[in-house]
Design a protein around this motif. Sequence first.
Motif, PDB file in Angstrom:
ATOM      1  N   PRO A  82      49.107  25.248  25.544  1.00 44.79           N
ATOM      2  CA  PRO A  82      47.902  26.040  25.275  1.00 44.79           C
ATOM      3  C   PRO A  82      46.896  26.042  26.434  1.00 44.79           C
ATOM      4  N   TRP A  83      47.322  26.583  27.573  1.00 46.20           N
ATOM      5  CA  TRP A  83      46.477  26.661  28.759  1.00 46.20           C
ATOM      6  C   TRP A  83      46.091  28.111  29.015  1.00 46.20           C
ATOM      7  N   ILE A  84      44.835  28.313  29.293  1.00 46.64           N
ATOM      8  CA  ILE A  84      44.296  29.635  29.609  1.00 46.64           C
ATOM      9  C   ILE A  84      43.746  29.598  31.026  1.00 46.64           C
ATOM     10  N   ALA A  85      43.995  30.675  31.768  1.00 48.79           N
ATOM     11  CA  ALA A  85      43.444  30.820  33.114  1.00 48.79           C
ATOM     12  C   ALA A  85      42.961  32.251  33.285  1.00 48.79           C
ATOM     13  N   PHE A  86      42.121  32.454  34.270  1.00 52.44           N
ATOM     14  CA  PHE A  86      41.615  33.780  34.597  1.00 52.44           C
ATOM     15  C   PHE A  86      41.995  34.090  36.038  1.00 52.44           C
ATOM     16  N   ALA A  87      42.391  35.330  36.266  1.00 51.95           N
ATOM     17  CA  ALA A  87      42.872  35.717  37.595  1.00 51.95           C
ATOM     18  C   ALA A  87      42.231  37.015  38.047  1.00 51.95           C
ATOM     19  N   GLU A  88      42.383  37.296  39.334  1.00 53.17           N
ATOM     20  CA  GLU A  88      41.797  38.492  39.933  1.00 53.17           C
ATOM     21  C   GLU A  88      42.484  39.770  39.473  1.00 53.17           C
ATOM     22  N   GLU A  89      43.813  39.710  39.319  1.00 56.85           N
ATOM     23  CA  GLU A  89      44.577  40.904  38.966  1.00 56.85           C
ATOM     24  C   GLU A  89      45.842  40.505  38.214  1.00 56.85           C
ATOM     25  N   LEU A  90      46.455  41.485  37.542  1.00 58.94           N
ATOM     26  CA  LEU A  90      47.724  41.247  36.861  1.00 58.94           C
ATOM     27  C   LEU A  90      48.831  41.142  37.896  1.00 58.94           C
ATOM     28  N   ARG A  91      49.611  40.082  37.798  1.00 59.71           N
ATOM     29  CA  ARG A  91      50.738  39.847  38.703  1.00 59.71           C
ATOM     30  C   ARG A  91      51.836  39.148  37.917  1.00 59.71           C
ATOM     31  N   ASP A  92      53.003  39.034  38.536  1.00 54.03           N
ATOM     32  CA  ASP A  92      54.106  38.299  37.904  1.00 54.03           C
ATOM     33  C   ASP A  92      54.057  36.807  38.216  1.00 54.03           C
ATOM     34  N   TRP A  93      53.292  36.402  39.224  1.00 56.58           N
ATOM     35  CA  TRP A  93      53.178  34.996  39.591  1.00 56.58           C
ATOM     36  C   TRP A  93      51.862  34.797  40.335  1.00 56.58           C
ATOM     37  N   TYR A  94      51.424  33.556  40.348  1.00 60.17           N
ATOM     38  CA  TYR A  94      50.151  33.222  40.979  1.00 60.17           C
ATOM     39  C   TYR A  94      50.309  31.950  41.804  1.00 60.17           C
ATOM     40  N   THR A  95      49.498  31.825  42.831  1.00 61.78           N
ATOM     41  CA  THR A  95      49.456  30.585  43.606  1.00 61.78           C
ATOM     42  C   THR A  95      48.037  30.030  43.585  1.00 61.78           C
ATOM     43  N   ASP A  96      47.085  30.823  44.107  1.00 58.20           N
ATOM     44  CA  ASP A  96      45.691  30.376  44.083  1.00 58.20           C
ATOM     45  C   ASP A  96      44.721  31.518  43.795  1.00 58.20           C
ATOM     46  N   GLU A  97      45.194  32.586  43.185  1.00 54.48           N
ATOM     47  CA  GLU A  97      44.376  33.769  42.888  1.00 54.48           C
ATOM     48  C   GLU A  97      43.630  33.638  41.559  1.00 54.48           C
ATOM     49  N   PHE A  98      43.104  32.480  41.285  1.00 54.21           N
ATOM     50  CA  PHE A  98      42.444  32.216  40.005  1.00 54.21           C
ATOM     51  C   PHE A  98      40.939  32.363  40.138  1.00 54.21           C
ATOM     52  N   LEU A  99      40.297  32.657  39.028  1.00 53.26           N
ATOM     53  CA  LEU A  99      38.851  32.838  38.993  1.00 53.26           C
ATOM     54  C   LEU A  99      38.197  31.776  38.121  1.00 53.26           C
ATOM     55  N   THR A 100      36.912  31.617  38.311  1.00 51.71           N
ATOM     56  CA  THR A 100      36.118  30.785  37.422  1.00 51.71           C
ATOM     57  C   THR A 100      36.072  31.489  36.068  1.00 51.71           C
ATOM     58  N   PRO A 101      36.285  30.772  34.975  1.00 51.23           N
ATOM     59  CA  PRO A 101      36.250  31.420  33.655  1.00 51.23           C
ATOM     60  C   PRO A 101      34.885  32.062  33.376  1.00 51.23           C
ATOM     61  N   PRO A 102      34.887  33.206  32.716  1.00 51.79           N
ATOM     62  CA  PRO A 102      33.616  33.852  32.348  1.00 51.79           C
ATOM     63  C   PRO A 102      32.909  33.040  31.264  1.00 51.79           C
ATOM     64  N   PRO A 103      31.631  33.319  31.030  1.00 55.12           N
ATOM     65  CA  PRO A 103      30.862  32.556  30.031  1.00 55.12           C
ATOM     66  C   PRO A 103      31.489  32.563  28.637  1.00 55.12           C
ATOM     67  N   TRP A 104      32.157  33.626  28.269  1.00 51.46           N
ATOM     68  CA  TRP A 104      32.734  33.734  26.925  1.00 51.46           C
ATOM     69  C   TRP A 104      34.096  33.035  26.788  1.00 51.46           C
ATOM     70  N   ALA A 105      34.587  32.392  27.841  1.00 51.10           N
ATOM     71  CA  ALA A 105      35.896  31.724  27.793  1.00 51.10           C
ATOM     72  C   ALA A 105      35.928  30.575  26.791  1.00 51.10           C
ATOM     73  N   HIS A 106      34.763  30.060  26.414  1.00 49.16           N
ATOM     74  CA  HIS A 106      34.712  28.968  25.436  1.00 49.16           C
ATOM     75  C   HIS A 106      35.384  29.346  24.123  1.00 49.16           C
ATOM     76  N   VAL A 107      35.482  30.633  23.845  1.00 44.13           N
ATOM     77  CA  VAL A 107      36.118  31.094  22.610  1.00 44.13           C
ATOM     78  C   VAL A 107      37.569  30.585  22.551  1.00 44.13           C
ATOM     79  N   PHE A 108      38.257  30.583  23.667  1.00 48.96           N
ATOM     80  CA  PHE A 108      39.630  30.071  23.698  1.00 48.96           C
ATOM     81  C   PHE A 108      39.647  28.580  23.375  1.00 48.96           C
TER      82      PHE A 108
END
Length: 158
Positions: A82-108
């Motif tokens: 149950p891990w949630i992450a936020f990214a810059e764009e939709l892709r099939d894989w990620y390395t370091d393209e992650f973003l700081t979660p938005p304020p509403w991410a606490h809902v997860f």
Amino acid sequence: MAADKDAAFVLPRGATGLFQSKDGPPPEVDRRTFRTALYAAARAAKGQVGRVEEQAHPRSFHTATVVARTGEDVILCHAHHPWIAFAEELRDWYTDEFLTPPPWAHVFADLGFEVLDRVRLTTPLTDVDTSVLTQGERRDIRFYGITTLGGVLFNSWD
């Protein structure tokens, strides 16, 4: 008690999305719970759910977007934990393209997910407990040149 953000991240079985048939499949995140959290997050963002794509081999995660006045947020949900992450764009894989979660991410988090921030996801693998990884998983990490925790968790390896 709050988790220590400086503690080493321990990769559990199934973190890479790969498994050996003799060990049985890794656990699965309940898709309905993810969708419930996604729609609650969209309401909290005063937006709506955009695209939703369930995990398909070889990808290790589900993707979704929340569209609000402030733009479109890309949400990644690991398929096995149950891990949630936020990214810059939709892709099939990620390395370091992650973003700081938005304020509403606490809902997860309120619905049982762990929201991983950019700092955690870009943690070098040398600072992660990888002791449960199989030889095959280690081989794939080297082959694909993965050097971050997020690259291990949100991948599309064959």
